[in-house]
Write a protein that holds these residues in place. Structure first.
Motif, PDB file in Angstrom:
ATOM      1  N   SER A  51       0.851  -1.189   0.000  1.00 51.73           N
ATOM      2  CA  SER A  51       0.000   0.000   0.000  1.00 51.73           C
ATOM      3  C   SER A  51       0.879   1.228   0.000  1.00 51.73           C
ATOM      4  CB  SER A  51      -0.922   0.003   1.222  1.00 51.73           C
ATOM      5  OG  SER A  51      -0.195   0.371   2.391  1.00 51.73           O
ATOM      6  N   SER A  52       0.244   2.387  -0.064  1.00 51.08           N
ATOM      7  CA  SER A  52       0.970   3.656  -0.075  1.00 51.08           C
ATOM      8  C   SER A  52       1.561   3.965   1.293  1.00 51.08           C
ATOM      9  CB  SER A  52       0.018   4.788  -0.473  1.00 51.08           C
ATOM     10  OG  SER A  52      -0.969   4.943   0.553  1.00 51.08           O
ATOM     11  N   GLY A  53       1.071   3.301   2.315  1.00 53.79           N
ATOM     12  CA  GLY A  53       1.548   3.591   3.666  1.00 53.79           C
ATOM     13  C   GLY A  53       0.700   4.619   4.387  1.00 53.79           C
ATOM     14  N   GLU A  54      -0.306   5.145   3.691  1.00 54.61           N
ATOM     15  CA  GLU A  54      -1.197   6.099   4.353  1.00 54.61           C
ATOM     16  C   GLU A  54      -2.070   5.365   5.356  1.00 54.61           C
ATOM     17  OE1 GLU A  54      -3.421   8.712   1.793  1.00 54.61           O
ATOM     18  OE2 GLU A  54      -1.759   8.792   0.356  1.00 54.61           O
ATOM     19  N   VAL A  55      -2.297   6.004   6.491  1.00 56.97           N
ATOM     20  CA  VAL A  55      -3.171   5.429   7.514  1.00 56.97           C
ATOM     21  C   VAL A  55      -4.227   6.466   7.873  1.00 56.97           C
ATOM     22  CG1 VAL A  55      -1.372   3.911   8.441  1.00 56.97           C
ATOM     23  CG2 VAL A  55      -1.692   6.181   9.434  1.00 56.97           C
ATOM     24  N   PRO A  56      -5.367   6.024   8.402  1.00 61.37           N
ATOM     25  CA  PRO A  56      -6.406   6.976   8.793  1.00 61.37           C
ATOM     26  C   PRO A  56      -5.853   7.992   9.805  1.00 61.37           C
ATOM     27  CG  PRO A  56      -7.258   4.741   8.827  1.00 61.37           C
ATOM     28  CD  PRO A  56      -5.782   4.633   8.612  1.00 61.37           C
ATOM     29  N   THR A  57      -6.282   9.235   9.675  1.00 58.98           N
ATOM     30  CA  THR A  57      -5.765  10.304  10.542  1.00 58.98           C
ATOM     31  C   THR A  57      -6.122  10.088  12.005  1.00 58.98           C
ATOM     32  OG1 THR A  57      -7.738  11.628  10.092  1.00 58.98           O
ATOM     33  CG2 THR A  57      -5.794  12.047   8.713  1.00 58.98           C
ATOM     34  N   GLY A  92       4.961   0.546  10.929  1.00 56.36           N
ATOM     35  CA  GLY A  92       4.057   1.284  11.811  1.00 56.36           C
ATOM     36  C   GLY A  92       3.452   0.354  12.840  1.00 56.36           C
ATOM     37  N   ALA A  93       3.179   0.892  14.026  1.00 58.75           N
ATOM     38  CA  ALA A  93       2.560   0.122  15.107  1.00 58.75           C
ATOM     39  C   ALA A  93       1.452   0.967  15.714  1.00 58.75           C
ATOM     40  CB  ALA A  93       3.599  -0.252  16.161  1.00 58.75           C
ATOM     41  N   TYR A  94       0.236   0.429  15.772  1.00 57.93           N
ATOM     42  CA  TYR A  94      -0.937   1.214  16.169  1.00 57.93           C
ATOM     43  C   TYR A  94      -1.822   0.410  17.113  1.00 57.93           C
ATOM     44  CZ  TYR A  94       0.692   3.318  11.844  1.00 57.93           C
ATOM     45  OH  TYR A  94       1.491   3.870  10.864  1.00 57.93           O
ATOM     46  N   ASP A  95      -2.324   1.084  18.127  1.00 60.64           N
ATOM     47  CA  ASP A  95      -3.282   0.454  19.044  1.00 60.64           C
ATOM     48  C   ASP A  95      -4.692   0.707  18.531  1.00 60.64           C
ATOM     49  OD1 ASP A  95      -1.405  -0.580  20.803  1.00 60.64           O
ATOM     50  OD2 ASP A  95      -1.300   1.269  21.963  1.00 60.64           O
ATOM     51  N   HIS A 120     -10.690  -0.595  13.102  1.00 61.45           N
ATOM     52  CA  HIS A 120     -11.832   0.248  13.474  1.00 61.45           C
ATOM     53  C   HIS A 120     -11.846   1.548  12.670  1.00 61.45           C
ATOM     54  CE1 HIS A 120     -15.111   1.137  16.272  1.00 61.45           C
ATOM     55  NE2 HIS A 120     -14.663   2.384  16.303  1.00 61.45           N
ATOM     56  N   GLU A 121     -10.677   2.121  12.472  1.00 63.54           N
ATOM     57  CA  GLU A 121     -10.574   3.421  11.782  1.00 63.54           C
ATOM     58  C   GLU A 121     -10.842   3.307  10.281  1.00 63.54           C
ATOM     59  OE1 GLU A 121      -8.582   3.526  15.642  1.00 63.54           O
ATOM     60  OE2 GLU A 121      -8.463   2.114  13.959  1.00 63.54           O
ATOM     61  N   GLU A 122     -10.943   2.105   9.750  1.00 58.72           N
ATOM     62  CA  GLU A 122     -11.260   1.913   8.331  1.00 58.72           C
ATOM     63  C   GLU A 122     -12.747   1.661   8.104  1.00 58.72           C
ATOM     64  OE1 GLU A 122      -7.225  -0.027   6.488  1.00 58.72           O
ATOM     65  OE2 GLU A 122      -8.445  -1.326   7.763  1.00 58.72           O
ATOM     66  N   LEU A 123     -13.528   1.700   9.173  1.00 55.54           N
ATOM     67  CA  LEU A 123     -14.978   1.527   9.054  1.00 55.54           C
ATOM     68  C   LEU A 123     -15.635   2.891   8.938  1.00 55.54           C
ATOM     69  CD1 LEU A 123     -15.455  -1.231  11.788  1.00 55.54           C
ATOM     70  CD2 LEU A 123     -15.149  -1.533   9.313  1.00 55.54           C
ATOM     71  N   LEU A 124     -16.774   2.943   8.258  1.00 53.17           N
ATOM     72  CA  LEU A 124     -17.487   4.213   8.078  1.00 53.17           C
ATOM     73  C   LEU A 124     -18.487   4.417   9.211  1.00 53.17           C
ATOM     74  CD1 LEU A 124     -18.085   3.989   4.224  1.00 53.17           C
ATOM     75  CD2 LEU A 124     -16.350   5.330   5.433  1.00 53.17           C
ATOM     76  N   ASN A 125     -18.253   5.453   9.993  1.00 54.57           N
ATOM     77  CA  ASN A 125     -19.124   5.828  11.119  1.00 54.57           C
ATOM     78  C   ASN A 125     -19.390   4.678  12.096  1.00 54.57           C
ATOM     79  OD1 ASN A 125     -19.457   8.451   9.931  1.00 54.57           O
ATOM     80  ND2 ASN A 125     -20.915   7.519   8.512  1.00 54.57           N
TER      81      ASN A 125
END
Length: 191
Positions: A51-57, A92-95, A120-125
């Motif tokens: 992937s591009s390496g972008e992650v949800p803000t 990257g490491a994310y909780d 969770h951050e890739e789900l819509l609302n």
């Protein structure tokens, strides 16, 4: 004496039959497991390994991950052919909460079952609380073809640290960058 000998031969035949039946059942179970693993790899063949390496803000960096950014680990449970046994470099490491999901691709085709992982951050609302098994929600994840804007069913939720990794495929030597996601349980220390 002749009757006793026939009885012994008959008993030996029954024991041999039972032993062979058990072996055949064990082999059938192994074949089922291997078929399930191959099916998972086939279902993930349309997965974007890199992937591009972008992650949800809204995704938060892990405070104290077991595998810090820049360290290496070995993938012990890969989702696709070429992952298992590969050395991963942690990008990257994310909780977060990681979800195993099932969904109908928006591009058509066979239903995808038990895809690992969407976070969770890739789900819509989704709201702020982790979702429970059976919940249906839309996603904007793009790990696989037909996933963006798909309605997904949550099969399992796991509160964990997820990692974005780089690795070299053990089957074809391809370099995969920024692969999303592996969980802490799918990695082991590099000896």
């Amino acid at each position: 004496m002749e009757l006793q000998r026939k009885w012994h031969v008959g008993l030996l035949m029954v024991v041999a039959f039972l032993a062979l039946s058990a072996c055949a059942e064990d082999t059938a179970d192994t074949k089922k497991q291997n078929t399930a693993e191959q099916q998972t790899e086939m279902e993930h063949s349309s997965m974007n390994h890199a992937s591009s390496g972008e992650v949800p803000t809204t995704l938060k960096n892990a405070d104290n991950p077991m595998y810090p950014v820049g360290s290496t680990a070995v993938i012990i449970n890969g989702h696709m052919e070429g992952m298992k046994g590969a050395e991963a470099t942690i990008v990257g490491a994310y909780d977060t909460t990681a979800y195993m999901i099932s969904y109908e691709p928006t591009t058509g085709g066979k239903r995808v079952e038990n895809h690992k992982w969407v976070i969770h951050e890739e789900l819509l609302n989704p709201g702020s609380e982790p979702l429970t098994s059976g919940t249906e929600v839309k996603t904007d994840a793009s790990h696989m073809e037909g996933m963006v804007n798909a309605t997904v069913r949550i099969d399992e939720a796991l509160q964990t640290t997820v990692y974005m990794i780089d690795y070299v495929s053990t089957t074809n030597g391809d370099v995969v960058t920024n692969h999303k996601w592996v969980t802490e349980d799918e990695l082991t220390k590099n000896e």
